[in-house]
Every structure is written in C-alpha cells, then in structure tokens.
Design a protein around this motif. Structure first.
Motif, PDB file in Angstrom:
ATOM      1  N   SER A  25      -7.726 -11.507 -16.336  1.00 19.03           N
ATOM      2  CA  SER A  25      -7.718 -10.442 -17.371  1.00 19.03           C
ATOM      3  C   SER A  25      -8.690  -9.235 -16.737  1.00 19.03           C
ATOM      4  O   SER A  25      -9.628  -9.511 -16.255  1.00 19.03           O
ATOM      5  CB  SER A  25      -8.248 -10.930 -18.494  1.00 19.03           C
ATOM      6  OG  SER A  25      -9.529 -11.397 -18.341  1.00 19.03           O
ATOM      7  N   LEU A  26      -8.350  -8.037 -17.163  1.00 16.01           N
ATOM      8  CA  LEU A  26      -9.222  -6.770 -16.791  1.00 16.01           C
ATOM      9  C   LEU A  26      -8.646  -5.773 -17.881  1.00 16.01           C
ATOM     10  O   LEU A  26      -7.612  -5.727 -18.274  1.00 16.01           O
ATOM     11  CB  LEU A  26      -8.599  -6.469 -15.541  1.00 16.01           C
ATOM     12  CG  LEU A  26      -9.178  -5.413 -15.041  1.00 16.01           C
ATOM     13  CD1 LEU A  26     -10.809  -5.356 -14.594  1.00 16.01           C
ATOM     14  CD2 LEU A  26      -8.778  -4.659 -13.683  1.00 16.01           C
ATOM     15  N   ILE A  43      -6.454   7.633  -7.270  1.00 16.54           N
ATOM     16  CA  ILE A  43      -7.493   6.857  -7.936  1.00 16.54           C
ATOM     17  C   ILE A  43      -7.340   5.562  -7.465  1.00 16.54           C
ATOM     18  O   ILE A  43      -6.422   5.137  -7.439  1.00 16.54           O
ATOM     19  CB  ILE A  43      -7.407   6.937  -9.554  1.00 16.54           C
ATOM     20  CG1 ILE A  43      -7.474   8.339 -10.017  1.00 16.54           C
ATOM     21  CG2 ILE A  43      -8.284   5.802 -10.078  1.00 16.54           C
ATOM     22  CD1 ILE A  43      -6.668   8.431 -11.208  1.00 16.54           C
ATOM     23  N   PRO A  44      -8.524   4.896  -6.635  1.00 12.44           N
ATOM     24  CA  PRO A  44      -8.390   3.518  -6.274  1.00 12.44           C
ATOM     25  C   PRO A  44      -8.495   2.581  -7.174  1.00 12.44           C
ATOM     26  O   PRO A  44      -9.170   2.404  -8.201  1.00 12.44           O
ATOM     27  CB  PRO A  44      -9.813   3.258  -5.422  1.00 12.44           C
ATOM     28  CG  PRO A  44     -10.730   4.478  -5.950  1.00 12.44           C
ATOM     29  CD  PRO A  44      -9.911   5.378  -6.639  1.00 12.44           C
ATOM     30  N   MET A  45      -7.230   1.948  -7.450  1.00 12.00           N
ATOM     31  CA  MET A  45      -6.798   1.084  -8.524  1.00 12.00           C
ATOM     32  C   MET A  45      -7.041  -0.449  -7.917  1.00 12.00           C
ATOM     33  O   MET A  45      -6.466  -0.878  -6.826  1.00 12.00           O
ATOM     34  CB  MET A  45      -5.513   1.306  -9.057  1.00 12.00           C
ATOM     35  CG  MET A  45      -5.397   2.364  -9.915  1.00 12.00           C
ATOM     36  SD  MET A  45      -5.892   1.913 -11.580  1.00 12.00           S
ATOM     37  CE  MET A  45      -5.399   3.497 -12.283  1.00 12.00           C
ATOM     38  N   PRO A  46      -7.486  -1.325  -8.685  1.00  9.96           N
ATOM     39  CA  PRO A  46      -7.595  -2.873  -8.173  1.00  9.96           C
ATOM     40  C   PRO A  46      -6.171  -3.199  -8.241  1.00  9.96           C
ATOM     41  O   PRO A  46      -5.259  -2.642  -8.993  1.00  9.96           O
ATOM     42  CB  PRO A  46      -8.264  -3.589  -9.208  1.00  9.96           C
ATOM     43  CG  PRO A  46      -8.511  -2.567 -10.321  1.00  9.96           C
ATOM     44  CD  PRO A  46      -8.508  -1.350 -10.031  1.00  9.96           C
ATOM     45  N   VAL A  47      -5.780  -4.408  -7.718  1.00  7.53           N
ATOM     46  CA  VAL A  47      -4.424  -5.055  -7.526  1.00  7.53           C
ATOM     47  C   VAL A  47      -4.055  -5.394  -8.702  1.00  7.53           C
ATOM     48  O   VAL A  47      -2.773  -5.729  -9.022  1.00  7.53           O
ATOM     49  CB  VAL A  47      -4.296  -6.080  -6.615  1.00  7.53           C
ATOM     50  CG1 VAL A  47      -4.554  -5.435  -4.925  1.00  7.53           C
ATOM     51  CG2 VAL A  47      -5.059  -7.328  -6.626  1.00  7.53           C
ATOM     52  N   MET A  52      -1.955 -10.742  -2.589  1.00  8.32           N
ATOM     53  CA  MET A  52      -1.761 -10.571  -4.104  1.00  8.32           C
ATOM     54  C   MET A  52      -0.492 -11.370  -4.558  1.00  8.32           C
ATOM     55  O   MET A  52      -0.495 -12.046  -5.388  1.00  8.32           O
ATOM     56  CB  MET A  52      -1.440  -9.254  -4.336  1.00  8.32           C
ATOM     57  CG  MET A  52      -1.440  -8.858  -5.966  1.00  8.32           C
ATOM     58  SD  MET A  52      -0.162  -7.976  -6.685  1.00  8.32           S
ATOM     59  CE  MET A  52      -0.132  -8.165  -8.211  1.00  8.32           C
ATOM     60  N   GLU A  53       0.604 -11.571  -3.607  1.00 12.29           N
ATOM     61  CA  GLU A  53       1.868 -12.207  -4.127  1.00 12.29           C
ATOM     62  C   GLU A  53       1.323 -13.642  -4.042  1.00 12.29           C
ATOM     63  O   GLU A  53       1.540 -14.376  -4.894  1.00 12.29           O
ATOM     64  CB  GLU A  53       2.899 -11.838  -3.015  1.00 12.29           C
ATOM     65  CG  GLU A  53       4.070 -12.747  -3.450  1.00 12.29           C
ATOM     66  CD  GLU A  53       5.158 -12.588  -2.440  1.00 12.29           C
ATOM     67  OE1 GLU A  53       6.043 -11.519  -2.360  1.00 12.29           O
ATOM     68  OE2 GLU A  53       5.123 -13.694  -1.632  1.00 12.29           O
ATOM     69  N   ALA A  54       0.416 -13.990  -3.136  1.00 13.45           N
ATOM     70  CA  ALA A  54       0.108 -15.670  -3.171  1.00 13.45           C
ATOM     71  C   ALA A  54      -0.956 -16.028  -4.135  1.00 13.45           C
ATOM     72  O   ALA A  54      -1.468 -17.064  -4.368  1.00 13.45           O
ATOM     73  CB  ALA A  54      -0.377 -15.772  -1.807  1.00 13.45           C
ATOM     74  N   GLY A  55      -1.277 -14.813  -5.192  1.00 17.64           N
ATOM     75  CA  GLY A  55      -2.273 -15.200  -6.108  1.00 17.64           C
ATOM     76  C   GLY A  55      -3.692 -15.010  -5.895  1.00 17.64           C
ATOM     77  O   GLY A  55      -4.539 -15.298  -6.600  1.00 17.64           O
ATOM     78  N   ALA A 109      -7.467  -9.827  -1.959  1.00 21.30           N
ATOM     79  CA  ALA A 109      -6.536  -8.692  -2.007  1.00 21.30           C
ATOM     80  C   ALA A 109      -7.357  -7.565  -2.104  1.00 21.30           C
ATOM     81  O   ALA A 109      -6.932  -6.498  -1.347  1.00 21.30           O
ATOM     82  CB  ALA A 109      -5.274  -9.030  -2.901  1.00 21.30           C
ATOM     83  N   ASN A 110      -7.789  -7.460  -3.060  1.00 17.31           N
ATOM     84  CA  ASN A 110      -8.826  -6.213  -3.444  1.00 17.31           C
ATOM     85  C   ASN A 110      -9.814  -5.652  -2.267  1.00 17.31           C
ATOM     86  O   ASN A 110      -9.756  -4.703  -2.071  1.00 17.31           O
ATOM     87  CB  ASN A 110      -9.391  -6.521  -4.868  1.00 17.31           C
ATOM     88  CG  ASN A 110      -8.666  -6.176  -6.048  1.00 17.31           C
ATOM     89  OD1 ASN A 110      -8.066  -5.194  -6.222  1.00 17.31           O
ATOM     90  ND2 ASN A 110      -9.039  -6.972  -7.006  1.00 17.31           N
ATOM     91  N   VAL A 111     -10.305  -6.731  -1.584  1.00 23.46           N
ATOM     92  CA  VAL A 111     -11.141  -6.397  -0.317  1.00 23.46           C
ATOM     93  C   VAL A 111     -10.236  -5.861   0.808  1.00 23.46           C
ATOM     94  O   VAL A 111     -10.534  -4.829   1.273  1.00 23.46           O
ATOM     95  CB  VAL A 111     -11.765  -7.703   0.139  1.00 23.46           C
ATOM     96  CG1 VAL A 111     -12.427  -7.426   1.284  1.00 23.46           C
ATOM     97  CG2 VAL A 111     -12.747  -8.126  -0.752  1.00 23.46           C
ATOM     98  N   GLN A 112      -9.078  -6.435   0.837  1.00 17.86           N
ATOM     99  CA  GLN A 112      -8.164  -5.677   2.001  1.00 17.86           C
ATOM    100  C   GLN A 112      -7.679  -4.443   1.401  1.00 17.86           C
ATOM    101  O   GLN A 112      -7.502  -3.500   2.399  1.00 17.86           O
ATOM    102  CB  GLN A 112      -7.001  -6.670   2.135  1.00 17.86           C
ATOM    103  CG  GLN A 112      -7.195  -7.815   3.002  1.00 17.86           C
ATOM    104  CD  GLN A 112      -7.660  -7.637   4.307  1.00 17.86           C
ATOM    105  OE1 GLN A 112      -7.167  -6.658   4.934  1.00 17.86           O
ATOM    106  NE2 GLN A 112      -8.253  -8.662   5.064  1.00 17.86           N
ATOM    107  N   LYS A 113      -7.335  -4.270   0.130  1.00 20.78           N
ATOM    108  CA  LYS A 113      -6.741  -3.131  -0.119  1.00 20.78           C
ATOM    109  C   LYS A 113      -7.893  -1.939   0.084  1.00 20.78           C
ATOM    110  O   LYS A 113      -7.370  -0.766   0.381  1.00 20.78           O
ATOM    111  CB  LYS A 113      -6.405  -2.997  -1.646  1.00 20.78           C
ATOM    112  CG  LYS A 113      -5.677  -1.827  -2.299  1.00 20.78           C
ATOM    113  CD  LYS A 113      -5.276  -2.232  -3.847  1.00 20.78           C
ATOM    114  CE  LYS A 113      -4.509  -1.012  -4.405  1.00 20.78           C
ATOM    115  NZ  LYS A 113      -5.156   0.113  -4.576  1.00 20.78           N
TER     116      LYS A 113
END
Length: 717
Positions: A325-326, A343-347, A634-637, A642-646
């Motif tokens: 949740s966010l 705008i940098p958006m989290p995944v 992200m697909e793997a959950g 994922a956010n670090v990689q993004k």
C-alpha cells in the motif's frame, strides 16, 4: 466597485490558536479568505456567498458572518477598517440578492457581478437598437429598390417618347435616395461592429475572471477531498480496521469484466429494416452475443475461438500482484500540472509492462485486420474502425501506468506462426516520450505508428494525451487508412476507486486512397446521462459524403455495423436539433472483447495477450523491454529491489543525456554539425499525408535477429 474589497482581517480559528491574521477578498458576491496574499493565486481556504449570508456586527471591531451552517468570527484592526468592510459586505449582499430572482436553478446565483450584469444589459440594449436601425434601412432599401426598378421599366417602354427627360430626372432622384439609404445602412453596420468590438475586450476580461473563480473552486474541492481522505483514515484507525490506501491499482473493482447490465443498442429485428438514430441508441436490452455471429456486412460467419493447435504454449499467468500500500496523494500532490514522464515514480504505480508493450497490445484483435484485408469494397474495409476502438478495451480496469521506456529500448513481438505478423517498436525520444512501431502481416496488411505521449496531472485526474497518426496499408487493394488516438483520463486520483474513461472524443479514420471517411464519436462518461457508459457511434461515408454504414457499440465490449438503406433528417431533443435518422439492415457483429483470464483482478487485469508480452524469450535484442531489470523484478513481486534498479537506470539515463548535451555544445563551439540522437531501427521522415515529421521503420531488425548480430545495440540496462 463598492461591493468589492480586499484586506487583512483577524479570523477566529480555534481555542489553541485563537484569532489568526488572514487575507480576505470580496468579489463577485463571494467572500473568500487565504493565509497570505500570494495564496490567492492557488489555494483558497474557504468561501461564503453573500447572497445567502447573515451579517452580524458586534462591538469593538467584531463581526460574524454566517451562511449554510458555516460561521466566520472576524475582527478588524480599527473601527474605520471595520466600517469599510461592513459597508462593502452589505453592498455585496444587496447586489447578490438583487440578482437572485433572475438566476436559474443551478445554484450559482452570486456568480455574475452586478456591474457586469448591468454592462451586459446596456450592451444588449445598444445592439438591439442598432439592429432596429438595420432592419429599418433594410425595409427602405427594399421599397426604394422596387420603385427604382419600376422607373427603369417605364424608361425602357418610353425610349422613343418625348417626355424622357422628366422620367430620367425622377429616376435620378430615386437612385440618389437609394444611395443615401445604402450609406445609412453601411454606417449602421459600422456602428454595430464598433460596439461589438469595444465590448468584446471587456467580455474577455469577465470570462477570464470566471475562469479564475472556477480554478479557485477546483482547488477548494481538492482541499476537501484531502480532508475527507484523512478523516476516513482517522476513523478507520479509531475503529481498528486495517487501512485502505488510495494507491494505483490497490482499490479496484473486483467484478472482473462482467459489464453486461442494461447496455443500450439498436432495436433491430431479424428481417425488417430498423430505424435508428446515430446520436441516441434505442432502449433494447441485449444478450451477451454467442461466439458465432455474422461479421461485417455481407461477411461470413466467423468462429471467435482460437485455433489452439497452431499456438506455441505461452504462459497464462504471472505472479499475483503483492498487496503493497502506498498513498498516491502523498506523491501526486507535488505534481499538479506537471508532465508525469519527468517525475520519478516508484514502481508501486506501474504495471509490469513498458509503454512499447502497451502499444503492441493494439494488435490483440489483429484478426479484424486479416478479415478486412479480404474485403473487396473499400467502404466495407473501413470497418477497420472497429479495430481502432478495440485497442481501448484492454484499458478499462488498467489504472496502473506502464513503465516509461528508456531511450533506445525496443520491443519485438514475433507471432508469425500463430497470427501471421511480426511487430517491432523502439523508444525514439525520451522528453517528450515517443515511440515508433512497425508491424508487417503475411495476411495482407502493414501497420505503422509514431506516438508521442503527454500525460499531465490535473489535480483530481490524470490526462494521457497521445499525439501522432496510425497508418494501415492493405496490400492487395492499396487502400491506406490513417487515424489518431483519443485522450484517456484516469479519475479519482485523490480518493475513491480509480477508473478510466476514454474521454475526449472523436476519431476520424480516413482512407487516403479513396477519400472515404469514418467519424467515430466517444461519448464521455456523465453521472447524469442516461446514455450507455463508454458508448461509441460512427458513420462510414464515401468521398461525396453519402453515408453507407452506421457503427455502434462500446469501447469495452463490442462494435456492430449496420448497412444503411435509407436516411432522413430527424428532429431530436427539446431544441429540435437536426439529427440524421438512418434506416438500416439488422446490425452485424464486427468485434467482441475476449473475456479476461481467470484471476485477472490479481494480475493487473491483464488480457491473455498482455500476460504473454513480458515472457522471457531466446534470441531477442539486448535492448528489449523483457530484459529490463526493474520491470522483471516488479513482475516477480520484488518491488523494493525493483525500485532500487529503477533509480539506477534513470540515473544512468540522465548521465547519458548530459554527456550527449555536452558533446553537442562542444560541436557547436567547434563549428561542426550537431548529430542529434538517431534511433537504431527507425528514421525520421516527413509524413506524406500531413507533412509532419514522423519516424518510420528503416528495416534490418529481423535480419540482425536471424544473424544474432546485436553489435549495434546500445547498452541501456
């Protein structure tokens, strides 16, 4: 005017803070307040309409204003200041009350300032007088013109007679009279134009004022929505319930895709022609249609089930979406009016697909194009309109945003075996985000598009505006069709369930070869409308403007086509607007949405095709979206990873961009030509039909894949 006023007043806030200094502005019969003068530009803290307000004056500079259950306890800095405010408020109240009887029932009585109302009345009176002058002149010109005509006739008859000179004199007098009247008319016209001209500027100003008021109102609503949201959360905490956050894709409709309540369609009997109006559907309830229905006018029965033997087994599920949740608002509130791609958006707001894959999803119903390629008549082929609508059906529950591709990212979809086509797309620009796409089919068609996406956050909703044309060429007939996409809107960003409306309106599909057209109208959703939600209607016309087919349906379910056998001008609605009523043969099904796969609500509401788009494959380019690490994680959950990689990828892209800018600056200083960014598989050309710059496929991708030679590809991941 006397009934507008601005200045500082002290306002009672609460027992902790007591009276606080606030900036008040009285205008248009509304008293609004702000924390500072600067806030007037963007955030109104509250408003009281003077038309319904009660003014109570106390002693020592105190006054109380109450309206609709709200009260402002105010204190002025001095007796004189207090007197100034009281008289302005009373004056505003008198004006607003004066205007009330004239207002309609829409509840915005105080919205037209009295001076504007008087000004408008005055102008209207002047214009009416000038119009009177014009019609008087018109009558006189008519009379004198007739007399002049008679004289000319008489003169003609009496050519040979002696008293010709008297006649000529009379004729002269009448001509002079005619000229004087004509001059008077010209002058009256000039006056008319001058009056209209001088007031149009003032009207412009009044309109600007209305726009600003509306903007304030929108800001206030936003404020309310935020308060409502925090109250809800506070209440949930009190009642010890688990919180529900407003996050993209968290609070979603759970019904999946069963939207077959009372959709309205044509009343069409099996054998007799039906009368239908394009602007409004009949009221017949329709059953969910079976799998075998006759397709396209004069078409054959088509089996909608796929031929499973041909298909390679592709995956039918992806890991369930984790329940992270966010609070969307905490991020979005800083983005109002900005371009979302910057705008940098989290995944957390994304779905595990890139924009290039979303673009490729347009091909879900490629069989419509296979069928259209077999049509003989270009007008019948124009039913590619159903294909242009089908691309929106996948988005109805898809409120998460696709990943914004990195510059140079590519995506291929090779479906030669199953569906006869191969598709390649590439991100050709990063700001603004733009992608080029090229598809060739062995079943008789080629499709290409260059789409630039502009997405803006507007406070309560996000608009996604795609610019650019889609081209479709049928090989055997040479018919070349073009169209563009409509704006999509994601609503309820602040509170409530997110939902999508393909909102603004119209698509014109043009056959560049034959000049036939199809005008499709997407009806925007309205809470008060009795129309079917998500309705689309259209008419196929030839180059002379004769209508041949009527299309109707909804963008999330199906489209039908009915051949027109007769048409007449109808009369619809209270104002009796001219509407065309077409008599048609029974409608035939052009396109029907496939049902969503099982468990779709936990898999981002992906369709069966979407589930396969990110499936890892051998031999694809290293720049392919399937290789993108943040999207894979992200697909793997694994969203934190994922956010670090993004962040890493976006930082690399920023550095690369700076490097290119520095190179360009250096080239400029050294007087060399600047070589701008060049995509690998597409090149810029001017569009033959519009003359705009567009990116088209330069070839070579599939050959490189056959050789497995990816040495030209940039390292972007």
């Amino acid at each position: 005017g006397a009934d507008s006023c601005r200045g500082w007043l002290w306002k009672w806030t609460n027992y902790l803070k007591g009276y606080q200094r606030r900036w008040f502005a009285l205008s248009n019969g509304l008293l609004s307040y702000y924390r500072t003068q600067a806030e007037m530009a963007h955030t109104c803290r509250g408003t009281i309409p003077m038309a319904t307000a009660h003014i109570q004056v106390g002693e020592s500079c105190h006054l109380v204003l109450s309206s609709g259950g709200r009260s402002y306890h105010l204190k002025a800095a001095s007796e004189g200041e207090c007197q100034r405010w009281v008289s302005a408020l009373q004056q505003a109240q008198a004006s607003a009350t004066l205007l009330m009887p004239q207002s309609d029932d829409s509840g915005d009585e105080g919205s037209v300032p009295q001076e504007d109302r008087a000004l408008t009345q005055g102008v209207l009176k002047t214009l009416a007088n000038k119009l009177d002058d014009l019609s008087t002149c018109h009558e006189l010109i008519g009379k004198h013109g007739a007399a002049l005509q008679r004289s000319l006739n008489e003169l003609e008859e009496l050519r040979g007679c002696s008293d010709g000179s008297d006649r000529a004199k009379a004729l002269n007098e009448r001509a002079t009279l005619f000229r004087i009247t004509s001059n008077a008319m010209i002058n009256a016209c000039r006056d008319f134009v001058d009056v209209a001209d001088s007031y149009s500027r003032r009207w412009q100003k009044a309109l600007q004022h209305e726009k600003e008021q509306r903007h304030h109102l929108e800001e206030t609503i936003e404020q309310l929505a935020k308060q409502h949201n925090s109250l809800e959360r506070a209440w949930r905490t009190r009642t010890k319930r688990p919180p529900v956050f407003v996050a993209a894709g968290v609070e979603r409709s759970q019904e999946g895709d069963d939207s077959d309540e009372n959709d309205e369609f044509f009343d069409a009997m099996e054998d007799s022609p039906a009368f239908i109006t394009v602007t409004a559907g009949g009221n017949a309830q329709h059953r969910r249609s079976g799998s075998n229905q006759s397709v396209m006018s004069g078409g054959t029965s088509h089996d909608w089930t796929h031929n499973e033997n041909l298909r390679r087994t592709r995956r039918s599920r992806i890991p369930d979406k984790p329940n992270y949740s966010l609070n969307l608002w905490s991020i979005m509130k800083n983005c109002i009016g900005k371009d979302l791609s910057k705008i940098p958006m989290p995944v957390n707001f994304n779905e595990p697909l890139s924009m290039l894959q979303r673009l490729t999803e347009d091909l879900e119903y490629s069989e419509l194009l296979d069928r259209a390629a077999r049509c003989d008549s270009p007008l019948e082929q124009m039913c590619v309109a159903a294909f242009s609508v089908s691309s929106y059906s996948t988005t109805v529950h898809r409120t998460a945003k696709p990943f914004n591709p990195l510059l140079g990212e590519t995506y291929e979809l090779d479906r030669l075996e199953e569906d006869g086509y191969r598709s390649i797309s590439e991100q050709v620009s990063h700001h603004p985000p733009a992608a080029a796409h090229h598809v060739t089919s062995e079943r008789g068609w080629t499709l290409w598009q260059h789409i630039t996406i502009d997405s803006k956050f507007r406070g309560k909703y996000i608009s996604v505006m795609p610019f650019g044309n889609i081209h479709l060429l049928f090989h055997s007939s040479g018919n070349h069709y073009t169209w563009s996409k409509v704006t999509s809107t994601v609503h309820n960003i602040i509170v409530g369930k997110l939902w999508i409306d393909q909102q603004s309106g119209d698509i014109d599909i043009v056959n560049v070869t034959t000049k036939d057209t199809c005008h499709l109208k997407f009806s925007p959703y309205s809470y008060f409308s009795r129309e079917v939600p998500r309705k689309v209607t259209g008419v196929v016309e030839d180059r002379e403007g004769t209508a041949h087919y009527v299309l109707s349906g909804t963008w999330d379910d199906k489209m039908e086509s009915a051949k027109i056998v007769d048409s007449s001008q109808g009369c619809g609605g209270s104002e009796c607007k001219q509407k065309m009523v077409y008599q048609t043969l029974p409608p035939k099904l052009l396109w029907k949405k496939y049902p969503l796969p099982d468990n779709a609500e936990n898999m981002y509401f992906f369709s069966s095709l979407a589930l396969t788009l990110n499936e890892p494959e051998e031999g694809i380019a290293p720049t392919d979206s399937r290789m993108r690490p943040d999207q894979r994680l992200m697909e793997a959950g694994l969203w934190d990873e994922a956010n670090v990689q993004k962040q890493r990828l976006e930082e690399c892209q920023r550095l690369e961009r700076k490097r290119r800018e520095a190179q360009a600056t250096q080239a400029l200083e050294e007087g060399q030509d600047i070589e701008g960014y060049q995509p690998l598989w597409f090149e810029k050309r001017s569009d033959d039909s519009t003359g705009d710059g567009t990116y088209v496929y330069r070839g070579g991708y599939w050959e490189a894949k056959d050789r497995q030679d990816w040495s030209q590809c940039p390292e972007i991941f």
